[in-house]
Design a protein around this motif. Structure first.
Motif, PDB file in Angstrom:
ATOM      1  N   ALA A  94     -67.261 -12.464 -11.205  1.00 21.71           N
ATOM      2  CA  ALA A  94     -67.911 -11.520 -10.292  1.00 21.71           C
ATOM      3  C   ALA A  94     -69.397 -11.840 -10.235  1.00 21.71           C
ATOM      4  O   ALA A  94     -70.031 -12.075 -11.260  1.00 21.71           O
ATOM      5  CB  ALA A  94     -67.684 -10.098 -10.764  1.00 21.71           C
ATOM      6  N   ARG A  95     -69.904 -11.874  -9.032  1.00 21.78           N
ATOM      7  CA  ARG A  95     -71.323 -12.151  -8.848  1.00 21.78           C
ATOM      8  C   ARG A  95     -72.068 -10.830  -8.700  1.00 21.78           C
ATOM      9  O   ARG A  95     -71.509  -9.828  -8.282  1.00 21.78           O
ATOM     10  CB  ARG A  95     -71.510 -13.008  -7.595  1.00 21.78           C
ATOM     11  CG  ARG A  95     -70.807 -14.361  -7.739  1.00 21.78           C
ATOM     12  CD  ARG A  95     -70.914 -15.179  -6.508  1.00 21.78           C
ATOM     13  NE  ARG A  95     -72.323 -15.520  -6.275  1.00 21.78           N
ATOM     14  CZ  ARG A  95     -72.742 -16.274  -5.293  1.00 21.78           C
ATOM     15  NH1 ARG A  95     -71.874 -16.777  -4.437  1.00 21.78           N
ATOM     16  NH2 ARG A  95     -74.021 -16.551  -5.142  1.00 21.78           N
ATOM     17  N   ALA A  96     -73.338 -10.853  -9.040  1.00 18.93           N
ATOM     18  CA  ALA A  96     -74.174  -9.668  -8.857  1.00 18.93           C
ATOM     19  C   ALA A  96     -74.249  -9.333  -7.373  1.00 18.93           C
ATOM     20  O   ALA A  96     -74.240 -10.228  -6.521  1.00 18.93           O
ATOM     21  CB  ALA A  96     -75.574  -9.921  -9.414  1.00 18.93           C
ATOM     22  N   ALA A  97     -74.297  -8.066  -7.082  1.00 20.86           N
ATOM     23  CA  ALA A  97     -74.371  -7.629  -5.691  1.00 20.86           C
ATOM     24  C   ALA A  97     -75.643  -8.155  -5.041  1.00 20.86           C
ATOM     25  O   ALA A  97     -76.733  -8.040  -5.604  1.00 20.86           O
ATOM     26  CB  ALA A  97     -74.338  -6.114  -5.608  1.00 20.86           C
TER      27      ALA A  97
ATOM     28  N   LEU B 233     -62.612  -5.495  -7.411  1.00 21.71           N
ATOM     29  CA  LEU B 233     -63.016  -4.706  -8.579  1.00 21.71           C
ATOM     30  C   LEU B 233     -63.340  -3.259  -8.200  1.00 21.71           C
ATOM     31  O   LEU B 233     -63.070  -2.337  -8.972  1.00 21.71           O
ATOM     32  CB  LEU B 233     -64.204  -5.358  -9.273  1.00 21.71           C
ATOM     33  CG  LEU B 233     -63.908  -6.698  -9.949  1.00 21.71           C
ATOM     34  CD1 LEU B 233     -65.196  -7.341 -10.447  1.00 21.71           C
ATOM     35  CD2 LEU B 233     -62.907  -6.545 -11.076  1.00 21.71           C
ATOM     36  N   ALA B 234     -63.909  -3.051  -7.026  1.00 17.68           N
ATOM     37  CA  ALA B 234     -64.254  -1.695  -6.587  1.00 17.68           C
ATOM     38  C   ALA B 234     -63.011  -0.875  -6.248  1.00 17.68           C
ATOM     39  O   ALA B 234     -63.004   0.342  -6.437  1.00 17.68           O
ATOM     40  CB  ALA B 234     -65.189  -1.764  -5.377  1.00 17.68           C
TER      41      ALA B 234
ATOM     42  N   GLU C  27     -65.822  -8.647  -5.705  1.00 17.46           N
ATOM     43  CA  GLU C  27     -66.515  -7.355  -5.759  1.00 17.46           C
ATOM     44  C   GLU C  27     -65.655  -6.274  -5.116  1.00 17.46           C
ATOM     45  O   GLU C  27     -65.541  -5.162  -5.642  1.00 17.46           O
ATOM     46  CB  GLU C  27     -67.846  -7.419  -5.013  1.00 17.46           C
ATOM     47  CG  GLU C  27     -68.901  -8.287  -5.652  1.00 17.46           C
ATOM     48  CD  GLU C  27     -70.120  -8.409  -4.753  1.00 17.46           C
ATOM     49  OE1 GLU C  27     -70.677  -7.360  -4.364  1.00 17.46           O
ATOM     50  OE2 GLU C  27     -70.495  -9.549  -4.438  1.00 17.46           O
TER      51      GLU C  27
ATOM     52  N   HIS D  58     -67.789 -11.995  -1.356  1.00 14.65           N
ATOM     53  CA  HIS D  58     -67.781 -10.628  -1.865  1.00 14.65           C
ATOM     54  C   HIS D  58     -66.371 -10.173  -2.239  1.00 14.65           C
ATOM     55  O   HIS D  58     -66.167  -9.024  -2.607  1.00 14.65           O
ATOM     56  CB  HIS D  58     -68.354  -9.655  -0.824  1.00 14.65           C
ATOM     57  CG  HIS D  58     -69.803  -9.866  -0.543  1.00 14.65           C
ATOM     58  ND1 HIS D  58     -70.798  -9.403  -1.373  1.00 14.65           N
ATOM     59  CD2 HIS D  58     -70.421 -10.512   0.462  1.00 14.65           C
ATOM     60  CE1 HIS D  58     -71.976  -9.736  -0.872  1.00 14.65           C
ATOM     61  NE2 HIS D  58     -71.775 -10.408   0.239  1.00 14.65           N
TER      62      HIS D  58
END
Length: 148
Positions: A106-109, A123-124, A120, A117
């Motif tokens: 996962a990359r930082a937003a 995971l959300a 992300e 994305h």
């Protein structure tokens, strides 16, 4: 088990007490839409044949999650991918296997970033996320709720 006429090779739906389905795709871009369709059909049949409550929101969420996972498999792993769907209680377990041993990170937003994305989003939307390497490739398992 009975074979169902959905897109994909060797698609099956359990007729036992635990609804599950499994399908193999060749990794072509068309696999992504086919996986979304397969997921919707599976959950529709779960509702009709097993009498389990499945909300329209849950179907849409599952389709989005499947789309992101199968997209990554098709984009980053050469060859086939497998998808398993299984209902356990009020959860849908989605498992996608592909041929790449590289684990997703996962990359930082970054609001300005175009693309990448998918993880992300997964995971959300999911209540659980597990990834493991297999002797060939990797297996990602996520869980989403069938309710609201």
């Amino acid at each position: 088990m009975e074979h169902i006429g959905l897109t994909g090779r060797d698609a099956v739906l359990s007729s036992g007490t635990t609804p599950w389905a499994s399908v193999c795709y060749d990794g072509a871009p068309e696999s992504i839409a086919a996986a979304r369709f397969f997921t919707k059909e599976f959950l529709t049949r779960v509702q009709a044949e097993f009498g389990l409550p499945v909300s329209a929101h849950a179907i849409g969420t599952a389709q989005l999650v499947v789309s992101e996972l199968v997209t990554n498999a098709c984009k980053y792993a050469p060859g086939p991918c497998l998808m398993d769907l299984e209902v356990t209680g009020d959860l849908l377990e989605i498992t996608v296997w592909d041929t790449s041993p590289v684990l997703p990170v996962a990359r930082a937003a970054e609001p300005g970033r175009v693309g990448q994305h998918g993880l992300e989003i997964v995971l959300a939307l999911c209540e659980g996320f597990d990834v493991r390497r297999d002797p060939v490739g990797k297996r990602i398992k996520v869980r989403t709720t069938l309710g609201l």
